[in-house]
Structure formats: C-alpha cells, structure tokens
Design a protein around this motif. Structure first.
Motif, short mmCIF file in Angstrom:
data_model
loop_
_atom_site.label_atom_id
_atom_site.label_comp_id
_atom_site.label_asym_id
_atom_site.label_seq_id
_atom_site.Cartn_x
_atom_site.Cartn_y
_atom_site.Cartn_z
N GLU A 181 0.75 -1.07 0.16
CA GLU A 181 -0.01 0.18 0.07
C GLU A 181 0.83 1.26 -0.04
O GLU A 181 0.52 2.27 -0.85
CB GLU A 181 -0.89 0.10 1.21
N ILE A 182 1.91 1.31 0.76
CA ILE A 182 2.73 2.32 0.80
C ILE A 182 3.58 2.52 -0.45
O ILE A 182 3.67 3.80 -1.07
CB ILE A 182 3.87 2.21 1.91
N THR A 221 1.05 3.95 -2.84
CA THR A 221 0.70 5.48 -2.46
C THR A 221 1.74 6.23 -3.11
O THR A 221 1.49 7.25 -3.66
CB THR A 221 0.38 5.47 -1.03
N THR A 222 2.95 5.84 -2.80
CA THR A 222 4.17 6.62 -3.12
C THR A 222 4.21 6.52 -4.68
O THR A 222 4.60 7.89 -5.10
CB THR A 222 5.42 5.88 -2.90
N ALA A 277 1.78 6.62 -6.65
CA ALA A 277 0.70 7.37 -7.12
C ALA A 277 0.87 8.86 -6.99
O ALA A 277 0.57 9.90 -7.80
CB ALA A 277 -0.73 7.10 -6.59
N CYS A 278 1.55 9.13 -5.63
CA CYS A 278 1.80 10.42 -5.58
C CYS A 278 3.10 11.17 -6.33
O CYS A 278 2.89 12.17 -7.10
CB CYS A 278 2.45 10.73 -4.00
#
Length: 515
Positions: free
Chosen positions: A4-5, A8-9, A11-12
C-alpha cells in the motif's frame, strides 16, 4: 502494508510528475494554460474557439489578464503577443526572424523537404529572398512599371467582359452565370490577378480560351489556404496522425493541393530550362536558371539554387498574391452589400477624378483618398492572416519583460492588434474615414495596421497586392453596382472560414450596370 505504501508513493510521484508536466514553464516565461500529453494546449484552444483558433488564444489573454501568453502546441513552446508594442517588436527585431520547420511546411515539397522562402531562415533564407526580390523588381514586382500596368489594364478589360457577357468557355461556367452579371466569389477575381503575376515572373499570360488549368490552380491554392490553420494544424503536432485519420486531419486535402501546385510550377520551370539560351535572357526565370548552372559549373553542392527550391520559391512568391487579393476583394464586396453608402461614395470619387471614358490608373490613386482608405480599412477589419506566419526565436531573448528561450514559436497576433480598442477606438466598425484627415485626404500616419507584416519578414508582394486591390476595386465600382438579387440575403460575416487565411464562404453576387 508495504504494498500500500509503495502504491501510494507511486501514485504521488505520478501525480507530481503530471502536475509538473502540465504546469511547468521556464523561469520568466509568460503566463498561460497548462499542457496535455501529445496535444500541449491545442485541445484547450479548440475548446475556447473551435472554429477560430486565434480567437481561442485571445481568450487566453483575457483569462490570464496579459497581452502576452505562453503555451505549448504539442512539443513546441509558443508565445502569442496581442498588443501593438509587442506585435511591432516581433515583426521588426532580428531575434524573432526565425521560422519553425513544422510538418505542414515540409509536406509542400516532394520527400517532405523543407524548401521555399516562407519557412526558411538564416543564410539560406537571406540568399534566396535577396536574389528573388532583386531581380523580380526588374520586371515590375514591388515598384511602378508601365508595361505591367498595361497588362493589368488588359486583364481588367477581360474581367469586365466576362462579367457583362457571361462565360465563353467551359472552365468559366462554374464561376459566372451564362446570362452574365452574376459571379462566384472568392474565385472569380483571382485568375486575372494570377495572369498579371505570371507576366512579372515569366513574361507569359494565358489567354481566356486556355485558362482551364489556371482556374484549377486558383481552386487548389485556395483549398490549401483554407485547409491549413494559423497554428500549424494537428499534422504539425502529431504528423503520424495522417496514417490514422488522413481525411479528418486534412492530410489528403493538403496533399492534393501541394501536389497540384508543385506540378503546375514544375512544368513552367522545366519548360524554361529546356528552352534556356544563355545568350538571350527572357525573364526572371532565366536569371534563376543562370544561377543554378553557375553553381553546377563551380561544383557547389551546398548552393541554395536547386531545382525543387526554384519551384517552391516561385510558389511562395506568386500563389499567395493572387489567392489573397481575390479573397480580400471578396470581403470588400460583402462590405459593399452591408454598407452601400461606402460603394456610392467611392463611385462619386471615381466620377469626379476619372469619369467614364477610361479605366482608373495608378496615377489617379493620389486623388482618390476615400477609395484608398476603404481598401486599407478592409485590410484591417478582415485581417487575412490573423496570426501572421509563425516566427521563431533565434536566441534566448526578452519580450515585454518576459524571458523567451531560443527556438520558441512566436505568434504576432495581427487579428488581435487590428481589433484592439486601445489603438482603434471602434475596431468593430467598418469606417474608412479613420484613415482620412479633417480635409478628407489620406493620412498615412493614421494607418498603423500591419496587414502585410513588417520588418525583414514583410510580405514581398505588398506593393503588387495594394496596386491590384486599388485597380480592381476602382474598375468594378466605376462600371457596376453590387446588389442583392431575388433570393439573396445580406452577408453573414460569422460564417467566414478559418484556415491559414480567413476567407468568406463561397457565394454568388449580383452586379448591375451603373446608369
């Protein structure tokens, strides 16, 4: 949790890179809209005004409250200037004398070779332009030349005869009614202008009985002018799109026009090469052929004087002149229908200065201020090339307080300038009087328009075009009234077509003999 991290990274990072791509601009670059992959800001331009891209860009100025905006056309950084001082700088400063090598320019020649004069820069452009202008002047291009004026008079008489008596030949029938006094614009005037141009270039004119191919030249020339656009066409942003959407992208139409134009002028060039005699110089073409042969004798492989360059140079110096003059005259006829008092005032001036026993000449021009003012007003209000031909920065420079990197496309927005209330007061009004002084005389100081550009990139055909516009306008108004026939309606200027030039839709107009 780790997955997930990482997601998310990623995606950012993607969002950041997308944001940076869309909104990043070099330090000091003018404000403007974001860009999208492949298209740049082109889609936003079309959303702003799908039909008239130059008006879409003008909306950018209003959104960002700036007379200068920066954006992207596909991979190309572009700066558009919309005020008097900025337009004048772009047109006159040598830093902006470059030209972009866009695909629409390349596809004009076989093998997509960038040739001609419009889209050249540097020493190649200077050498070709200097040679062509120097020697074309000897044959009347860009100066008063009595022999040329006599030729134009003969062309005007042919034009008047075709209007009065209708077509004599099949190729004239699509553009003039059999009964006479009804003509199709914007095509009708151009063959007579073209014949005058060809007299300058090669001392040849085509008689009316043999003009079928000449009328086709006009049709294909206008097709090119209408199909290209003033911001390079999507073909220049994504040339590969021609393989997927050849019709929608206008590739097929542009190709058809380019092929016809090239072959038409190739036949003229090859015929003169075949009959060339160095002991008997006939015309401008012979001067160019002599230069080509001299380069061959010297073994100069880097010369700019080559066969296909010869053809494209002729295209650049001729076909815009006769398509543009025909279109501008067609705009003027529309305004005569909308403002009949203007036509009547011109006719009154002609009656006082010229009378009815002869055609008007360029000698009469100095005494026909209102006629000349009307022509200058139509050139302003219906800016033929609304965004000019794009320039390009040759070095890193500054413009209106902003930093402009080398190789940026620069657009001097002539349409915006010619419609700027700060300059013209009432730019939407068709008012020839704006160019006259209190005594009714032409005041050149009041004409700060740039219909032909300015500086070293000034349209080489300006003098010829202004002379033709005056002579044709005066001859028409001396002999005829433009009127609405049964079933005709007043022109709707909102239906004008947008391309590389702005032009009226095809329309028929009725004439009547003056009493």
């Amino acid at each position: 949790m780790l997955t997930e991290i990482l997601l998310t990274t990623c995606a950012c990072v993607c969002l950041y890179l997308s944001y940076k791509y869309a909104f990043y601009r070099p330090k000091g670059f003018p404000p403007g809209p974001p860009r999208l992959p492949l298209f740049g800001s082109y889609l936003l331009m079309m959303l702003s005004d799908f039909k008239f891209l130059h008006k879409g860009v003008l909306k950018f100025c209003k959104w960002y409250k700036s007379d200068i905006v920066g954006f992207h056309m596909g991979p190309f950084p572009v700066v558009a200037v919309h005020n008097a001082a900025g337009v004048r700088e772009v047109l006159t400063r040598s830093e902006f004398d470059g030209r972009p090598g866009i695909y629409v320019a390349q596809m004009r020649a076989p093998n997509d070779e960038l040739l001609g004069i419009f889209f050249q820069e540097g020493q190649f452009w200077k050498e070709q332009r200097r040679f062509v202008l120097r020697y074309l002047r000897d044959f009347g291009f860009g100066r008063r030349f009595m022999e040329l004026e006599l030729v134009i008079q003969e062309e005007l008489n042919d034009m008047l005869d075709l209007i009065r008596n209708g077509p004599k030949f099949d190729h004239e029938k699509p553009y003039c009614k059999k009964s006479g006094m009804r003509i199709c614009l914007p095509y009708f005037f151009s063959p007579f202008v073209a014949n005058s141009v060809f007299h300058i270039v090669c001392n040849e004119r085509t008689p009316r009985s043999e003009q079928a191919e000449l009328w086709e030249l006009i049709r294909y020339g206008l097709q090119f002018q209408r199909t290209a656009d003033d911001y390079g066409k999507m073909l220049s942003i994504m040339p590969w799109i021609k393989h997927i959407f050849p019709n929608w992208s206008s590739y097929n139409k542009l190709t058809d026009s380019n092929v016809f134009l090239f072959k038409y002028f190739e036949k003229i060039v090859d015929r003169h090469i075949k009959t060339y005699d160095e002991s008997c110089e006939r015309n401008f073409l012979d001067k160019y052929i002599k230069e080509m042969r001299q380069a061959d004798l010297e073994g100069n492989k880097d010369t700019s004087f080559k066969h296909n360059q010869f053809i494209l140079s002729l295209i650049d110096f001729t076909f815009p002149a006769f398509t543009a003059v025909g279109v501008q005259l067609s705009f003027l006829v529309q305004y005569f229908l909308l403002y009949p008092e203007v036509q009547k005032r011109i006719q009154k001036e002609i009656d006082e200065v010229v009378g009815a026993g002869r055609l008007p000449t360029l000698e009469d021009r100095q005494f026909m201020s209102y006629t000349e003012a009307t022509i200058r007003e139509i050139l302003r209000i219906e800016t033929l090339v609304p965004s000019s031909v794009p320039h390009k920065t040759l070095v890193d420079t500054e413009l209106m307080g902003y930093k402009i990197p080398k190789d940026t496309l620069i657009v001097p927005a002539l349409y915006a300038y010619h419609n700027d209330k700060r300059v013209w007061g009432d730019p939407k009004n068709f008012r020839p009087e704006r160019f006259l002084d209190d005594k009714g005389h032409l005041c050149l100081k009041k004409d700060v328009s740039f219909p032909f550009g300015a500086g070293k990139r000034l349209c080489a055909g300006e003098t010829f075009a202004r002379n033709m516009l005056f002579l044709v306008t005066a001859a028409l108004c001396q002999n005829f009234n433009f009127i609405l026939a049964d079933g005709d309606v007043l022109p709707d200027l909102s239906t004008n077509l947008s391309g590389l030039i702005t032009s009226p839709m095809d329309y028929w107009v009725q004439l009547e003999e003056r009493a």
